[in-house]
Design a protein around this motif. Structure first.
Motif, PDB file in Angstrom:
ATOM      1  N   GLY A 105      26.314  91.430  54.864  1.00 19.19           N
ATOM      2  CA  GLY A 105      25.913  92.803  54.602  1.00 19.19           C
ATOM      3  C   GLY A 105      27.036  93.688  54.121  1.00 19.19           C
ATOM      4  O   GLY A 105      26.812  94.840  53.782  1.00 19.19           O
ATOM      5  N   CYS A 106      28.238  93.172  54.037  1.00 25.25           N
ATOM      6  CA  CYS A 106      29.395  93.961  53.634  1.00 25.25           C
ATOM      7  C   CYS A 106      29.414  94.134  52.115  1.00 25.25           C
ATOM      8  O   CYS A 106      29.117  93.208  51.368  1.00 25.25           O
ATOM      9  N   SER A 107      29.808  95.318  51.664  1.00 24.13           N
ATOM     10  CA  SER A 107      29.862  95.567  50.228  1.00 24.13           C
ATOM     11  C   SER A 107      31.042  94.869  49.569  1.00 24.13           C
ATOM     12  O   SER A 107      31.063  94.698  48.358  1.00 24.13           O
ATOM     13  N   GLN A 108      32.040  94.439  50.331  1.00 27.76           N
ATOM     14  CA  GLN A 108      33.216  93.759  49.787  1.00 27.76           C
ATOM     15  C   GLN A 108      33.180  92.261  50.060  1.00 27.76           C
ATOM     16  O   GLN A 108      34.216  91.609  50.091  1.00 27.76           O
ATOM     17  N   ARG A 109      32.009  91.698  50.230  1.00 30.48           N
ATOM     18  CA  ARG A 109      31.898  90.295  50.634  1.00 30.48           C
ATOM     19  C   ARG A 109      32.470  89.326  49.601  1.00 30.48           C
ATOM     20  O   ARG A 109      32.886  88.239  49.948  1.00 30.48           O
ATOM     21  N   ASN A 110      32.505  89.685  48.328  1.00 37.41           N
ATOM     22  CA  ASN A 110      33.023  88.768  47.311  1.00 37.41           C
ATOM     23  C   ASN A 110      34.544  88.745  47.266  1.00 37.41           C
ATOM     24  O   ASN A 110      35.132  87.754  46.856  1.00 37.41           O
ATOM     25  N   SER A 111      35.189  89.819  47.679  1.00 40.69           N
ATOM     26  CA  SER A 111      36.649  89.873  47.597  1.00 40.69           C
ATOM     27  C   SER A 111      37.313  89.953  48.968  1.00 40.69           C
ATOM     28  O   SER A 111      38.522  90.129  49.055  1.00 40.69           O
ATOM     29  N   CYS A 112      36.564  89.798  50.012  1.00 37.08           N
ATOM     30  CA  CYS A 112      37.085  89.916  51.370  1.00 37.08           C
ATOM     31  C   CYS A 112      37.822  88.644  51.773  1.00 37.08           C
ATOM     32  O   CYS A 112      37.394  87.536  51.458  1.00 37.08           O
ATOM     33  N   THR A 113      38.920  88.808  52.496  1.00 38.21           N
ATOM     34  CA  THR A 113      39.679  87.645  52.959  1.00 38.21           C
ATOM     35  C   THR A 113      39.692  87.577  54.484  1.00 38.21           C
ATOM     36  O   THR A 113      40.601  87.011  55.072  1.00 38.21           O
ATOM     37  N   SER A 114      38.707  88.146  55.127  1.00 41.73           N
ATOM     38  CA  SER A 114      38.663  88.126  56.591  1.00 41.73           C
ATOM     39  C   SER A 114      38.253  86.754  57.098  1.00 41.73           C
ATOM     40  O   SER A 114      37.874  85.868  56.347  1.00 41.73           O
ATOM     41  N   ALA A 115      38.306  86.589  58.394  1.00 40.16           N
ATOM     42  CA  ALA A 115      38.077  85.281  59.012  1.00 40.16           C
ATOM     43  C   ALA A 115      36.598  84.946  59.191  1.00 40.16           C
ATOM     44  O   ALA A 115      36.290  83.901  59.728  1.00 40.16           O
ATOM     45  N   CYS A 116      35.693  85.783  58.728  1.00 39.80           N
ATOM     46  CA  CYS A 116      34.286  85.473  58.970  1.00 39.80           C
ATOM     47  C   CYS A 116      33.697  84.560  57.892  1.00 39.80           C
ATOM     48  O   CYS A 116      32.589  84.103  58.026  1.00 39.80           O
ATOM     49  N   ASP A 117      34.435  84.291  56.815  1.00 33.78           N
ATOM     50  CA  ASP A 117      33.974  83.334  55.819  1.00 33.78           C
ATOM     51  C   ASP A 117      34.253  81.920  56.306  1.00 33.78           C
ATOM     52  O   ASP A 117      35.289  81.664  56.898  1.00 33.78           O
ATOM     53  N   PRO A 118      33.353  80.993  56.058  1.00 37.95           N
ATOM     54  CA  PRO A 118      33.622  79.600  56.448  1.00 37.95           C
ATOM     55  C   PRO A 118      34.833  79.054  55.689  1.00 37.95           C
ATOM     56  O   PRO A 118      35.091  79.415  54.554  1.00 37.95           O
TER      57      PRO A 118
END
Length: 54
Positions: free
Chosen positions: A33-46
């Motif tokens: 649901g985040c608007s920055q999901r394509n460029s985000c480098t947080s730990a919630c991506d597999p």
């Protein structure tokens, strides 16, 4: 009187739309649901998706 009903309808309509939008995004999850999901480098991506992007 008509003006008051119109303003009240606009306020409740906007509040309903905002609530609907919030619930729809919250069902997608934190990162989806985040608007920055394509460029985000947080730990919630597999991890597997991160290695494929590089």
């Amino acid at each position: 009187m008509l003006f008051n009903l119109l303003i009240g309808g606009l306020i409740f309509g906007y509040a309903s739309w905002s609530l609907f939008k919030f619930i729809k995004k919250s069902k997608q999850g934190k990162c989806a649901g985040c608007s920055q999901r394509n460029s985000c480098t947080s730990a919630c991506d597999p991890i597997s998706e991160r290695t494929l992007d590089k």
